[in-house]
Design a protein around this motif. Structure first.
Motif, PDB file in Angstrom:
ATOM      1  N   MET A   1       0.841  -1.208   0.000  1.00  0.00           N
ATOM      2  CA  MET A   1       0.000   0.000   0.000  1.00  0.00           C
ATOM      3  C   MET A   1       0.882   1.267   0.000  1.00  0.00           C
ATOM      4  SD  MET A   1      -2.758   1.202   2.859  1.00  0.00           S
ATOM      5  CE  MET A   1      -3.914  -0.123   2.660  1.00  0.00           C
ATOM      6  N   GLU A 281      -8.200   8.084  -0.680  1.00  0.00           N
ATOM      7  CA  GLU A 281      -7.688   6.715  -0.579  1.00  0.00           C
ATOM      8  C   GLU A 281      -8.838   5.709  -0.628  1.00  0.00           C
ATOM      9  OE1 GLU A 281      -6.108   5.330   3.253  1.00  0.00           O
ATOM     10  OE2 GLU A 281      -4.434   4.497   2.137  1.00  0.00           O
ATOM     11  N   ASP A 284      -9.809   4.862  -3.893  1.00  0.00           N
ATOM     12  CA  ASP A 284      -8.698   4.394  -4.701  1.00  0.00           C
ATOM     13  C   ASP A 284      -8.259   5.467  -5.693  1.00  0.00           C
ATOM     14  OD1 ASP A 284      -6.793   2.572  -5.276  1.00  0.00           O
ATOM     15  OD2 ASP A 284      -8.011   1.366  -6.651  1.00  0.00           O
TER      16      ASP A 284
END
Ligand code: NCD
Ligand code: ZN
Length: 346
Positions: A1, A281, A284
């Motif tokens: 990530m 976030e 995405d």
């Protein structure tokens, strides 16, 4: 990530700094992360003339933390008496970046706003000639219009007619809250942009009303139902350059919010970048944050993007102070209601 994100330093294209003690208390919160901000003129009395804006700008610069390079981009409050020559001179001298239209009575300190739009036609025409943007508080104020419909009705009754009557006028629809506004912006690609606030990406009207009244989620335009919030999130994270960040961070003392008739405004200057990173976030779309916060706004305002950068890092949940203090009492920092993991690196 991904755990580090380096972006051009962001700007805030809609900010309330107030004056005096409040200005001194809230300005460092914005200047910490943002290079520039469009400064709203709804002081009491409002910032109406170029001379008013020059004096206010000096007070802001004097209140900046030592060494800060923060740049206030000033605006004038449009009234029915505004003089087109004064506006044009303030723009030509580099003092102002926009003029702000408040329909009379629409929001905090808007009593001197516009009731008869014909009276401001000469100013709007001059602005179209010189390319000076009009920032619009897009809500009708008619008492027969439901408060949740005020933005959508404004588009049909005021915004669209003004734009048709003033070809070439560059308009920012401020703090949009509805899918109708998103649709209107995306359908009209010349000279039209929109700011989206941090809080409208996070809250819907349930946050204000369910389980008791939550005054720190009350702002104008008022948050709408969840479908509208989702439309705003998709616009903000889409990469469409017509949408950019304007926090509308609007501090009010707690005792003015937590009362029988509480003021409208959410104070988000302190934690906006952490909240935005979390929102992007989740979609995405972290790769779109720089466009939204740092590139699309300068593009619309025909300014260069900042040449400095800001780095966000992801880690364990971070906490922000629940309130900032001012000599006259505390101001509550907007609580997004979820954990924040991104912090701006010092
Ligand atoms: C703003 C304020 O407090 O000045 N309040 C708000 O709820 N956004 C005014 C405004 O931008 O409408
Ligand atoms: Zn505002």
């Amino acid at each position: 990530m991904t755990d580090t994100l380096r972006i051009r330093r962001p700007d805030d294209w809609h900010l309330h700094l107030r004056d005096g003690d409040m200005l001194r208390a809230v300005l460092p919160e914005t200047a910490r992360h943002f290079a520039r901000a469009i400064i709203m003129p709804n002081l009491v009395p409002p910032v109406i003339t170029g001379a008013d804006a020059g004096a206010y700008r000096d007070r802001i610069l004097a209140a900046l933390p030592v060494g800060s390079k923060f740049q206030p981009l000033m605006t004038l409050y449009l009234t029915e008496e505004t003089n087109p020559d004064d506006v044009a001179a303030a723009y030509a001298s580099g003092l102002i970046a926009a003029v702000k239209l408040y329909p009379a009575g629409a929001t905090t300190n808007s009593a001197s706003g516009v009731a008869n739009f014909d009276k401001v036609r000469p100013v709007l025409e001059r602005m179209a000639d010189i390319g000076l943007p009009l920032c619009v508080h897009g809500e009708v104020t008619d008492s027969d219009i439901d408060i949740f419909d005020r933005e959508a009705v404004f588009i049909d009754r005021v915004l669209d007619p003004i734009r048709r009557a003033t070809p070439g006028l560059r308009v920012v629809m401020e703090h949009i809250t509805t899918s109708q506004a998103v649709d209107y912006i995306t359908a009209h690609d010349t000279g039209l942009g929109a700011t989206i606030t941090t809080h409208h990406l996070v809250i819907n009207r349930n946050h204000i009303l369910v389980g008791g009244i939550h005054p720190h989620y009350y702002c104008l335009p008022v948050a709408k139902r969840e479908t509208h919030r989702l439309a705003l999130v998709s616009a903000a994270t889409s990469g469409d350059a017509r949408f950019f960040l304007g926090t509308d961070s609007a501090p009010h003392m707690d005792d003015a919010k937590e009362t029988a008739c509480g003021c409208a405004g959410c104070f988000t200057a302190t934690n906006t970048m952490s909240i935005l990173a979390e929102v992007f976030e989740r979609e995405d779309a972290l790769d779109q944050l720089e466009g939204f916060a740092s590139l699309h706004g300068p593009g619309f305002y025909r300014l260069d993007a900042n040449d400095s950068y800001l780095t966000l890092t992801r880690g364990a949940a971070v906490t922000y102070p629940a309130k900032i203090t001012t000599p006259n009492g505390p101001v509550t920092v907007f609580d997004p209601g979820f954990d924040l993991h991104w912090i701006v690196a010092p």
